[in-house]
Design an enzyme around this catalytic site. Structure first.
Site, PDB file in Angstrom:
ATOM      1  N   HIS A 131       0.814  -1.227   0.270  1.00 55.96           N
ATOM      2  CA  HIS A 131       0.034   0.091   0.009  1.00 55.96           C
ATOM      3  C   HIS A 131       0.897   1.377   0.029  1.00 55.96           C
ATOM      4  O   HIS A 131       2.075   1.226   0.386  1.00 55.96           O
ATOM      5  CB  HIS A 131      -0.942  -0.111   1.074  1.00 55.96           C
ATOM      6  N   LYS A 135      -0.732   5.071   4.397  1.00 53.96           N
ATOM      7  CA  LYS A 135      -1.534   4.008   5.124  1.00 53.96           C
ATOM      8  C   LYS A 135      -1.023   3.837   6.554  1.00 53.96           C
ATOM      9  O   LYS A 135       0.083   3.609   6.852  1.00 53.96           O
ATOM     10  CB  LYS A 135      -1.695   2.898   4.491  1.00 53.96           C
TER      11      LYS A 135
END
Length: 234
Positions: A131, A135
Protein backbone atom coordinates in the site's frame (compact mmCIF):
# COMPACT_ATOMS: atom_id res chain seq x y z
CA UNK A 1 -30.03 9.58 -1.55
CA UNK A 2 -28.81 12.26 0.80
CA UNK A 3 -25.29 11.17 1.76
CA UNK A 4 -23.10 12.38 4.63
CA UNK A 5 -19.41 11.76 3.97
CA UNK A 6 -17.67 11.33 7.32
CA UNK A 7 -13.92 11.65 6.84
CA UNK A 8 -13.45 13.97 3.89
CA UNK A 9 -9.99 12.97 2.71
CA UNK A 10 -8.90 11.51 -0.63
CA UNK A 11 -11.50 8.73 -0.52
CA UNK A 12 -14.21 11.11 0.61
CA UNK A 13 -13.51 13.43 -2.30
CA UNK A 14 -13.74 10.56 -4.82
CA UNK A 15 -17.01 9.37 -3.23
CA UNK A 16 -18.32 12.94 -3.46
CA UNK A 17 -17.51 13.13 -7.18
CA UNK A 18 -18.85 9.69 -8.15
CA UNK A 19 -22.00 9.88 -6.01
CA UNK A 20 -22.86 13.33 -7.38
CA UNK A 21 -22.47 12.03 -10.94
CA UNK A 22 -24.93 9.24 -10.04
CA UNK A 23 -27.50 11.84 -8.97
CA UNK A 24 -27.09 11.61 -5.19
CA UNK A 25 -26.92 14.67 -2.94
CA UNK A 26 -23.95 15.16 -0.63
CA UNK A 27 -25.43 16.92 2.41
CA UNK A 28 -22.31 16.80 4.63
CA UNK A 29 -18.56 16.72 4.03
CA UNK A 30 -17.13 16.25 7.50
CA UNK A 31 -13.50 16.28 8.59
CA UNK A 32 -14.52 16.61 12.24
CA UNK A 33 -16.65 14.44 14.55
CA UNK A 34 -20.26 14.49 13.30
CA UNK A 35 -23.18 15.94 15.23
CA UNK A 36 -26.91 15.59 14.62
CA UNK A 37 -27.04 19.05 13.05
CA UNK A 38 -23.92 18.60 10.90
CA UNK A 39 -25.27 15.33 9.48
CA UNK A 40 -28.09 17.37 7.87
CA UNK A 41 -30.78 14.67 7.87
CA UNK A 42 -28.68 12.32 5.75
CA UNK A 43 -30.20 9.05 4.57
CA UNK A 44 -26.85 7.29 5.00
CA UNK A 45 -23.32 8.04 6.20
CA UNK A 46 -20.25 6.78 4.38
CA UNK A 47 -17.36 6.73 6.85
CA UNK A 48 -13.72 6.73 5.67
CA UNK A 49 -11.66 8.38 8.40
CA UNK A 50 -8.86 7.24 10.73
CA UNK A 51 -8.72 4.34 13.21
CA UNK A 52 -8.48 6.76 16.15
CA UNK A 53 -11.83 8.49 15.45
CA UNK A 54 -13.83 5.88 13.52
CA UNK A 55 -15.64 4.40 16.54
CA UNK A 56 -17.04 7.73 17.74
CA UNK A 57 -17.93 8.80 14.19
CA UNK A 58 -19.94 5.62 13.59
CA UNK A 59 -21.51 5.64 17.06
CA UNK A 60 -22.90 9.17 16.67
CA UNK A 61 -24.40 8.37 13.25
CA UNK A 62 -26.05 5.16 14.47
CA UNK A 63 -27.41 6.78 17.63
CA UNK A 64 -29.12 9.28 15.32
CA UNK A 65 -30.57 6.34 13.34
CA UNK A 66 -28.46 7.01 10.27
CA UNK A 67 -27.18 3.78 8.67
CA UNK A 68 -23.42 3.64 8.21
CA UNK A 69 -21.20 2.25 5.48
CA UNK A 70 -17.70 2.05 7.00
CA UNK A 71 -14.43 1.48 5.17
CA UNK A 72 -12.04 2.55 7.93
CA UNK A 73 -9.73 -0.24 9.11
CA UNK A 74 -7.63 -0.59 12.25
CA UNK A 75 -10.40 -0.16 14.88
CA UNK A 76 -12.12 -3.56 14.74
CA UNK A 77 -11.44 -4.53 18.35
CA UNK A 78 -14.61 -2.48 19.07
CA UNK A 79 -16.71 -3.67 16.12
CA UNK A 80 -18.99 -5.78 18.33
CA UNK A 81 -19.89 -2.64 20.33
CA UNK A 82 -20.85 -0.82 17.14
CA UNK A 83 -22.98 -3.75 15.97
CA UNK A 84 -24.85 -3.68 19.28
CA UNK A 85 -25.48 0.07 18.95
CA UNK A 86 -26.84 -0.42 15.42
CA UNK A 87 -29.28 -3.10 16.60
CA UNK A 88 -30.39 -1.06 19.64
CA UNK A 89 -31.18 1.91 17.39
CA UNK A 90 -33.06 -0.11 14.75
CA UNK A 91 -30.70 0.95 11.99
CA UNK A 92 -28.04 -0.70 9.82
CA UNK A 93 -24.26 -1.02 9.80
CA UNK A 94 -22.08 -2.38 7.03
CA UNK A 95 -18.32 -2.71 7.43
CA UNK A 96 -16.08 -3.54 4.51
CA UNK A 97 -12.34 -4.02 4.72
CA UNK A 98 -12.46 -3.37 0.98
CA UNK A 99 -15.46 -2.26 -1.12
CA UNK A 100 -13.99 -3.04 -4.53
CA UNK A 101 -16.08 -5.47 -6.59
CA UNK A 102 -12.88 -7.18 -7.75
CA UNK A 103 -11.56 -7.60 -4.21
CA UNK A 104 -14.81 -9.11 -2.99
CA UNK A 105 -14.71 -11.63 -5.83
CA UNK A 106 -11.06 -12.20 -4.83
CA UNK A 107 -12.23 -12.89 -1.25
CA UNK A 108 -14.57 -15.57 -2.58
CA UNK A 109 -11.80 -17.11 -4.71
CA UNK A 110 -9.48 -17.06 -1.69
CA UNK A 111 -12.00 -18.99 0.43
CA UNK A 112 -12.49 -21.61 -2.29
CA UNK A 113 -8.73 -22.06 -2.83
CA UNK A 114 -8.05 -22.26 0.92
CA UNK A 115 -10.62 -25.01 1.25
CA UNK A 116 -9.14 -26.87 -1.72
CA UNK A 117 -5.54 -26.59 -0.46
CA UNK A 118 -6.36 -27.64 3.12
CA UNK A 119 -5.73 -31.26 2.10
CA UNK A 120 -2.18 -30.57 0.87
CA UNK A 121 0.09 -29.85 3.85
CA UNK A 122 3.20 -29.84 1.65
CA UNK A 123 2.25 -26.26 0.67
CA UNK A 124 3.06 -23.41 3.04
CA UNK A 125 0.96 -20.25 2.81
CA UNK A 126 2.13 -16.64 2.86
CA UNK A 127 0.24 -13.38 2.33
CA UNK A 128 1.61 -10.09 1.04
CA UNK A 129 0.03 -6.64 0.86
CA UNK A 130 1.47 -3.46 -0.68
CA UNK A 131 0.00 0.00 0.00
CA UNK A 132 0.88 3.68 -0.23
CA UNK A 133 3.09 5.16 2.46
CA UNK A 134 0.20 7.21 3.91
CA UNK A 135 -1.65 4.11 5.14
CA UNK A 136 -1.55 4.12 8.94
CA UNK A 137 -2.46 0.52 9.82
CA UNK A 138 -0.51 -2.64 8.98
CA UNK A 139 -1.43 -5.17 7.87
CA UNK A 140 -4.31 -3.85 5.81
CA UNK A 141 -7.88 -4.75 6.68
CA UNK A 142 -8.12 -6.55 3.35
CA UNK A 143 -5.10 -8.72 4.19
CA UNK A 144 -6.60 -9.53 7.59
CA UNK A 145 -9.87 -10.56 5.92
CA UNK A 146 -7.93 -12.83 3.54
CA UNK A 147 -5.99 -14.35 6.44
CA UNK A 148 -9.09 -14.93 8.58
CA UNK A 149 -10.83 -16.72 5.71
CA UNK A 150 -7.78 -18.98 5.22
CA UNK A 151 -7.70 -19.77 8.96
CA UNK A 152 -11.39 -20.75 8.89
CA UNK A 153 -10.75 -23.11 5.97
CA UNK A 154 -7.37 -24.55 7.01
CA UNK A 155 -6.91 -26.21 10.41
CA UNK A 156 -3.13 -25.72 10.24
CA UNK A 157 -3.52 -22.13 11.39
CA UNK A 158 -5.17 -20.58 14.43
CA UNK A 159 -3.90 -16.99 14.08
CA UNK A 160 -2.07 -14.58 11.79
CA UNK A 161 1.09 -12.50 12.35
CA UNK A 162 3.13 -9.87 10.56
CA UNK A 163 6.10 -11.08 8.49
CA UNK A 164 6.76 -14.76 7.72
CA UNK A 165 4.47 -17.73 8.31
CA UNK A 166 5.63 -19.70 11.34
CA UNK A 167 4.04 -22.97 12.48
CA UNK A 168 0.36 -22.23 13.23
CA UNK A 169 0.73 -18.46 12.64
CA UNK A 170 -0.15 -17.40 9.12
CA UNK A 171 2.25 -14.73 7.91
CA UNK A 172 1.34 -11.38 6.32
CA UNK A 173 4.09 -9.23 4.85
CA UNK A 174 3.07 -5.54 4.83
CA UNK A 175 4.97 -3.32 2.39
CA UNK A 176 4.56 0.46 2.15
CA UNK A 177 5.57 1.92 -1.21
CA UNK A 178 4.99 5.28 -2.92
CA UNK A 179 1.35 5.79 -4.01
CA UNK A 180 0.28 2.15 -4.48
CA UNK A 181 -3.56 2.00 -4.05
CA UNK A 182 -3.46 -1.64 -2.93
CA UNK A 183 -2.03 -4.98 -4.05
CA UNK A 184 -2.79 -8.27 -2.27
CA UNK A 185 -1.25 -11.68 -2.97
CA UNK A 186 -1.70 -15.14 -1.49
CA UNK A 187 1.10 -17.65 -2.11
CA UNK A 188 0.99 -21.44 -1.74
CA UNK A 189 4.58 -22.71 -1.91
CA UNK A 190 5.99 -26.22 -1.98
CA UNK A 191 9.50 -27.50 -2.72
CA UNK A 192 8.60 -27.92 -6.38
CA UNK A 193 6.16 -25.14 -7.30
CA UNK A 194 4.09 -22.13 -6.27
CA UNK A 195 0.45 -21.16 -6.71
CA UNK A 196 -0.35 -17.45 -6.47
CA UNK A 197 -3.60 -15.49 -6.57
CA UNK A 198 -3.33 -11.70 -6.73
CA UNK A 199 -5.50 -8.59 -6.86
CA UNK A 200 -4.07 -5.25 -7.98
CA UNK A 201 -6.04 -2.00 -7.67
CA UNK A 202 -5.15 0.64 -10.27
CA UNK A 203 -6.81 3.53 -8.40
CA UNK A 204 -9.25 4.28 -5.57
CA UNK A 205 -12.34 4.59 -7.77
CA UNK A 206 -13.32 0.94 -7.36
CA UNK A 207 -13.34 1.29 -3.56
CA UNK A 208 -15.45 4.46 -3.73
CA UNK A 209 -17.99 3.07 -6.19
CA UNK A 210 -18.40 -0.09 -4.09
CA UNK A 211 -19.15 2.03 -1.02
CA UNK A 212 -21.79 4.00 -2.96
CA UNK A 213 -23.39 0.77 -4.21
CA UNK A 214 -23.46 -0.50 -0.60
CA UNK A 215 -25.10 2.76 0.50
CA UNK A 216 -27.77 2.39 -2.17
CA UNK A 217 -28.37 -1.24 -1.17
CA UNK A 218 -28.71 -0.61 2.57
CA UNK A 219 -31.64 1.81 2.26
CA UNK A 220 -34.62 0.62 4.31
CA UNK A 221 -32.72 -2.25 5.95
CA UNK A 222 -31.95 -2.95 9.61
CA UNK A 223 -29.14 -5.13 10.91
CA UNK A 224 -25.48 -5.97 10.37
CA UNK A 225 -24.25 -6.57 6.83
CA UNK A 226 -21.19 -7.05 4.67
CA UNK A 227 -20.30 -6.76 0.99
CA UNK A 228 -21.12 -10.44 0.63
CA UNK A 229 -24.74 -9.49 1.26
CA UNK A 230 -24.61 -6.61 -1.22
CA UNK A 231 -23.10 -8.77 -3.97
CA UNK A 232 -25.07 -11.94 -3.18
CA UNK A 233 -21.94 -13.97 -2.42
CA UNK A 234 -23.28 -15.66 0.73
Amino acid sequence: MKIAIVGYGKMGQIIDDLATKKGHEIVAKLKETPTLSSLNNADVAIEFSNPEVAFNNIKICLENKIPVICGTTGWLDRKSEIEKIAIENDTAFLYGSNFSLGVNLFFDLNRKLANLMANFPEYTIQLEEIHHTHKKDAPSGTAISLAEDIIINNSTFDSWKLEETEKNNLGIEAIRKDEVPGTHSVFYRSEVDEIEIKHTAFNRNGFAMGAIIAAEWIQGKQGIFSMKDVLGLN
